[in-house]
Design a protein around this motif. Structure first.
Motif, PDB file in Angstrom:
ATOM      1  N   SER A  21       0.834  -1.209   0.000  1.00 42.13           N
ATOM      2  CA  SER A  21       0.000   0.000   0.000  1.00 42.13           C
ATOM      3  C   SER A  21       0.866   1.254   0.000  1.00 42.13           C
ATOM      4  O   SER A  21       0.561   2.236  -0.688  1.00 42.13           O
ATOM      5  CB  SER A  21      -0.926  -0.002   1.221  1.00 42.13           C
ATOM      6  OG  SER A  21      -1.840  -1.073   1.154  1.00 42.13           O
ATOM      7  N   GLY A  22       1.948   1.228   0.765  1.00 38.44           N
ATOM      8  CA  GLY A  22       2.860   2.363   0.773  1.00 38.44           C
ATOM      9  C   GLY A  22       3.626   2.490  -0.527  1.00 38.44           C
ATOM     10  O   GLY A  22       3.873   3.600  -1.013  1.00 38.44           O
ATOM     11  N   LEU A 391      -4.444   5.661   0.224  1.00 40.95           N
ATOM     12  CA  LEU A 391      -4.287   4.316   0.773  1.00 40.95           C
ATOM     13  C   LEU A 391      -5.598   3.545   0.704  1.00 40.95           C
ATOM     14  O   LEU A 391      -6.669   4.121   0.916  1.00 40.95           O
ATOM     15  CB  LEU A 391      -3.819   4.392   2.229  1.00 40.95           C
ATOM     16  CG  LEU A 391      -2.447   5.024   2.470  1.00 40.95           C
ATOM     17  CD1 LEU A 391      -2.243   5.291   3.955  1.00 40.95           C
ATOM     18  CD2 LEU A 391      -1.340   4.131   1.923  1.00 40.95           C
ATOM     19  N   PRO A 392      -5.535   2.239   0.441  1.00 43.24           N
ATOM     20  CA  PRO A 392      -6.763   1.436   0.391  1.00 43.24           C
ATOM     21  C   PRO A 392      -7.379   1.295   1.773  1.00 43.24           C
ATOM     22  O   PRO A 392      -6.678   1.277   2.786  1.00 43.24           O
ATOM     23  CB  PRO A 392      -6.281   0.084  -0.144  1.00 43.24           C
ATOM     24  CG  PRO A 392      -4.840   0.017   0.247  1.00 43.24           C
ATOM     25  CD  PRO A 392      -4.331   1.430   0.171  1.00 43.24           C
ATOM     26  N   GLY A 393      -8.701   1.178   1.800  1.00 39.48           N
ATOM     27  CA  GLY A 393      -9.397   1.082   3.076  1.00 39.48           C
ATOM     28  C   GLY A 393     -10.201  -0.188   3.247  1.00 39.48           C
ATOM     29  O   GLY A 393     -10.954  -0.317   4.216  1.00 39.48           O
ATOM     30  N   SER A 399      -3.517  -1.652   5.112  1.00 38.79           N
ATOM     31  CA  SER A 399      -2.848  -0.356   5.133  1.00 38.79           C
ATOM     32  C   SER A 399      -3.046   0.287   6.498  1.00 38.79           C
ATOM     33  O   SER A 399      -3.720  -0.265   7.379  1.00 38.79           O
ATOM     34  CB  SER A 399      -3.427   0.559   4.046  1.00 38.79           C
ATOM     35  OG  SER A 399      -4.735   0.993   4.410  1.00 38.79           O
ATOM     36  N   LEU A 400      -2.479   1.447   6.659  1.00 40.45           N
ATOM     37  CA  LEU A 400      -2.722   2.260   7.850  1.00 40.45           C
ATOM     38  C   LEU A 400      -4.213   2.386   8.120  1.00 40.45           C
ATOM     39  O   LEU A 400      -4.673   2.235   9.259  1.00 40.45           O
ATOM     40  CB  LEU A 400      -2.101   3.644   7.620  1.00 40.45           C
ATOM     41  CG  LEU A 400      -2.401   4.744   8.636  1.00 40.45           C
ATOM     42  CD1 LEU A 400      -1.643   4.489   9.925  1.00 40.45           C
ATOM     43  CD2 LEU A 400      -2.028   6.114   8.060  1.00 40.45           C
ATOM     44  N   LEU A 404      -6.170   0.842  11.476  1.00 41.45           N
ATOM     45  CA  LEU A 404      -6.765   1.761  12.445  1.00 41.45           C
ATOM     46  C   LEU A 404      -8.278   1.584  12.513  1.00 41.45           C
ATOM     47  O   LEU A 404      -8.875   1.701  13.592  1.00 41.45           O
ATOM     48  CB  LEU A 404      -6.405   3.203  12.096  1.00 41.45           C
ATOM     49  CG  LEU A 404      -4.908   3.557  12.198  1.00 41.45           C
ATOM     50  CD1 LEU A 404      -4.706   5.048  11.976  1.00 41.45           C
ATOM     51  CD2 LEU A 404      -4.318   3.127  13.537  1.00 41.45           C
ATOM     52  N   ASP A 405      -8.900   1.291  11.383  1.00 40.61           N
ATOM     53  CA  ASP A 405     -10.342   1.018  11.401  1.00 40.61           C
ATOM     54  C   ASP A 405     -10.643  -0.211  12.255  1.00 40.61           C
ATOM     55  O   ASP A 405     -11.630  -0.240  13.002  1.00 40.61           O
ATOM     56  CB  ASP A 405     -10.863   0.798   9.973  1.00 40.61           C
ATOM     57  CG  ASP A 405     -10.990   2.094   9.188  1.00 40.61           C
ATOM     58  OD1 ASP A 405     -10.872   3.174   9.801  1.00 40.61           O
ATOM     59  OD2 ASP A 405     -11.192   2.022   7.960  1.00 40.61           O
ATOM     60  N   TRP A 406      -9.799  -1.230  12.139  1.00 37.55           N
ATOM     61  CA  TRP A 406     -10.005  -2.450  12.927  1.00 37.55           C
ATOM     62  C   TRP A 406      -9.847  -2.150  14.420  1.00 37.55           C
ATOM     63  O   TRP A 406     -10.657  -2.590  15.241  1.00 37.55           O
ATOM     64  CB  TRP A 406      -9.006  -3.518  12.494  1.00 37.55           C
ATOM     65  CG  TRP A 406      -9.281  -4.874  13.080  1.00 37.55           C
ATOM     66  CD1 TRP A 406     -10.051  -5.866  12.549  1.00 37.55           C
ATOM     67  CD2 TRP A 406      -8.789  -5.381  14.332  1.00 37.55           C
ATOM     68  NE1 TRP A 406     -10.072  -6.965  13.375  1.00 37.55           N
ATOM     69  CE2 TRP A 406      -9.304  -6.694  14.485  1.00 37.55           C
ATOM     70  CE3 TRP A 406      -7.972  -4.867  15.328  1.00 37.55           C
ATOM     71  CZ2 TRP A 406      -9.021  -7.485  15.592  1.00 37.55           C
ATOM     72  CZ3 TRP A 406      -7.689  -5.656  16.436  1.00 37.55           C
ATOM     73  CH2 TRP A 406      -8.206  -6.944  16.565  1.00 37.55           C
TER      74      TRP A 406
END
Length: 501
Positions: A21-22, A391-393, A399-400, A404-406
């Motif tokens: 992703s980066g 970045l993919p979500g 990804s970051l 963070l969502d998790w």
């Protein structure tokens, strides 16, 4: 290794699938330059090589074109090695040939594709095909003709070829053409050819001005990424001015990580935010990789293997026994306890990417870094927007944002339980899934542990590594065209910075 795998053991290459992703993000920030395009002048040289081949009465025979390219590269390596240059493909081979003290070096065999010969490079189309062509095509210098042969474009490519020829002069251009065709060169001629070397772009030349205009998107280009590249190069020059010396890649990373005291103009600030988002992504993947390294040491602690329950229990025991008050509360409590503006990101980065220290000792720093990144994005809508753009979500990408969502999805859970679940679900199981995909699709065996009879057994350790976002070659390009030197910005560099702001 299982008998059905035919490719080499490649453990350690992006074991959680988070680095990609980066990589995709930084590729969009510096198009036209890659980690393997090491010197600016190759761009003009290859255009000249293409045009010279065409003017010699080129055919549609790809083998003839490949021979011409490989001979041109082998000769360039010999000239560069003789001149003490770096960043040139085949220079190790060239140094060996020069050390043999031959009066005349015949490099026809070395430039062939015959595997029985000591070749300057093994890649079929040399560094041209393996590194430079795609980036030069991105810049509008090269395209492919109907015969599948790469050719300099009619506008920018031919112009670059002409400016390279003008810079070295007709006599040297003739000698260069003859030596490529003959595949033989004397030491005397290598000395005469030194002006073609990568560092010999002349300060006041039109060739140099063309490269600058090309890199900074002042030349008409079909490439959509031209403005992005120009903005990044301008930010590198801005970094050089701020630190008053030539920056390294790490200097650029950290200079762009925090908002500047003096606001940048809108296009540059947008690009700086993109780089900040990239760096946050890299910090996150390093932190997650540190937890993977820790999980592997837990697996390796018992020769009889470990179950997922065993690993989780060890994570809980380690974190519960840690003298860290913030870990007694929820994940939300932990992130709110951290000041993202003063958090020691660089010290954490240095610790986690260092080979020194036990993985277990790096677990708490990794977790704290993840919480600081979470809080940074929560308190910085501009940064969160940049991350959302770049970045993919969603799964299967990681990804970051996904991590963070998790963590946020149940952030009122206790830190210890949330991280214990993270290690099992997002680290251990994730690595097994990523490694299996690589085995199925690429036949690469990248497992760091394997499952046998319900238990995980150690195969190899892992050291977290950062991605390399093309900054080193970009800085070298700016030095090659005299915008940077060892003291930082040159007069030309300052002019370029003011023009681009």
């Amino acid at each position: 290794m299982p008998q059905w795998t035919e490719r080499a053991d490649k453990r350690g290459l992006d074991p959680l699938g988070m680095q990609n992703s980066g990589v995709v993000l930084y590729q969009s920030l510096l198009p036209g330059i890659s980690n393997v395009t090491l010197r600016m002048r190759y761009y003009g040289y290859y255009c000249w090589v293409s045009e010279t081949y065409a003017r010699r009465g080129a055919t549609s025979d790809f083998e003839a074109w490949r021979t011409w390219v490989r001979r041109a590269e082998a000769l360039y390596a010999l000239v560069s090695a003789r001149a003490g240059e770096t960043g040139v493909g085949g220079v190790d081979w060239a140094n060996r040939r020069l050390a043999a003290e031959e009066r005349v070096i015949d490099f026809a065999a070395a430039a062939s594709t015959d595997a029985s010969q000591e070749r300057y490079l093994r890649q079929s189309l040399g560094v041209f095909g393996g590194a430079y062509y795609t980036q030069m095509a991105e810049l509008g210098l090269f395209t492919e003709n109907r015969h599948g042969i790469q050719v300099a474009t009619r506008d920018l490519g031919r112009r670059a070829a002409g400016l390279f020829a003008d810079a070295i002069g007709p006599d040297l251009a003739k000698l260069l053409r003859l030596k490529i065709a003959d595949a033989r060169v004397s030491i005397r001629d290598l000395n005469r050819l030194e002006p073609i070397a990568p560092s010999q772009i002349q300060l006041e030349s039109e060739e140099r001005s063309f490269y600058e205009a090309l890199l900074f998107a002042r030349e008409p280009s079909p490439a959509q990424g031209a403005a992005s590249r120009a903005a990044t190069l301008t930010l590198i020059l801005e970094t050089a001015r701020a630190i008053e010396e030539q920056p390294g890649p790490e200097d650029v990373r950290w200079h762009l990580f925090n908002p500047p005291q003096a606001p940048l103009l809108e296009p540059l600030e947008t690009q700086r935010l993109n780089w900040e988002a990239y760096h946050c992504q890299d910090l996150m993947q390093v932190a997650s990789a540190a937890l993977l390294a820790w999980a592997i040491t837990i697996i390796n602690a018992d020769g009889q293997g470990q179950t997922l329950s065993d690993i989780r229990a060890e994570v809980v025991a380690h974190l519960t026994g840690h003298d860290e008050d913030a870990f007694a509360g929820s994940w939300r409590d932990l992130r709110l306890s951290l000041d993202p503006g003063t958090f020691p990101y660089q010290a954490m980065w240095d610790d986690l990417t260092s080979a020194r220290g036990a993985p277990a000792d790096k677990a708490v720093p990794a977790i704290t870094l993840m919480a600081a990144l979470h809080q940074r994005l929560r308190t910085r809508p501009d940064l969160a927007d940049a991350a959302a753009r770049g970045l993919p979500g969603r799964d299967p990408a990681r990804s970051l944002r996904t991590e963070l969502d998790w963590l946020e999805s149940r952030e009122t859970d206790g830190v210890v339980d949330r991280i214990a679940d993270y290690v099992i679900v997002r680290v251990v199981r994730r690595h097994s899934w990523v490694a299996m995909q690589k085995l199925r699709r690429q036949r690469d065996y990248t497992f760091l542990f394997e499952l046998r009879d319900g238990r995980l057994f150690f195969l190899a350790g892992y050291q977290p590594v950062a991605t390399t976002p093309r900054l080193a070659p970009a800085i070298q390009f700016l030095e090659d065209i005299h915008l940077l030197d060892e003291d930082g910005l040159t007069t030309l560099g300052l002019d370029a910075l003011e023009t681009s702001r």
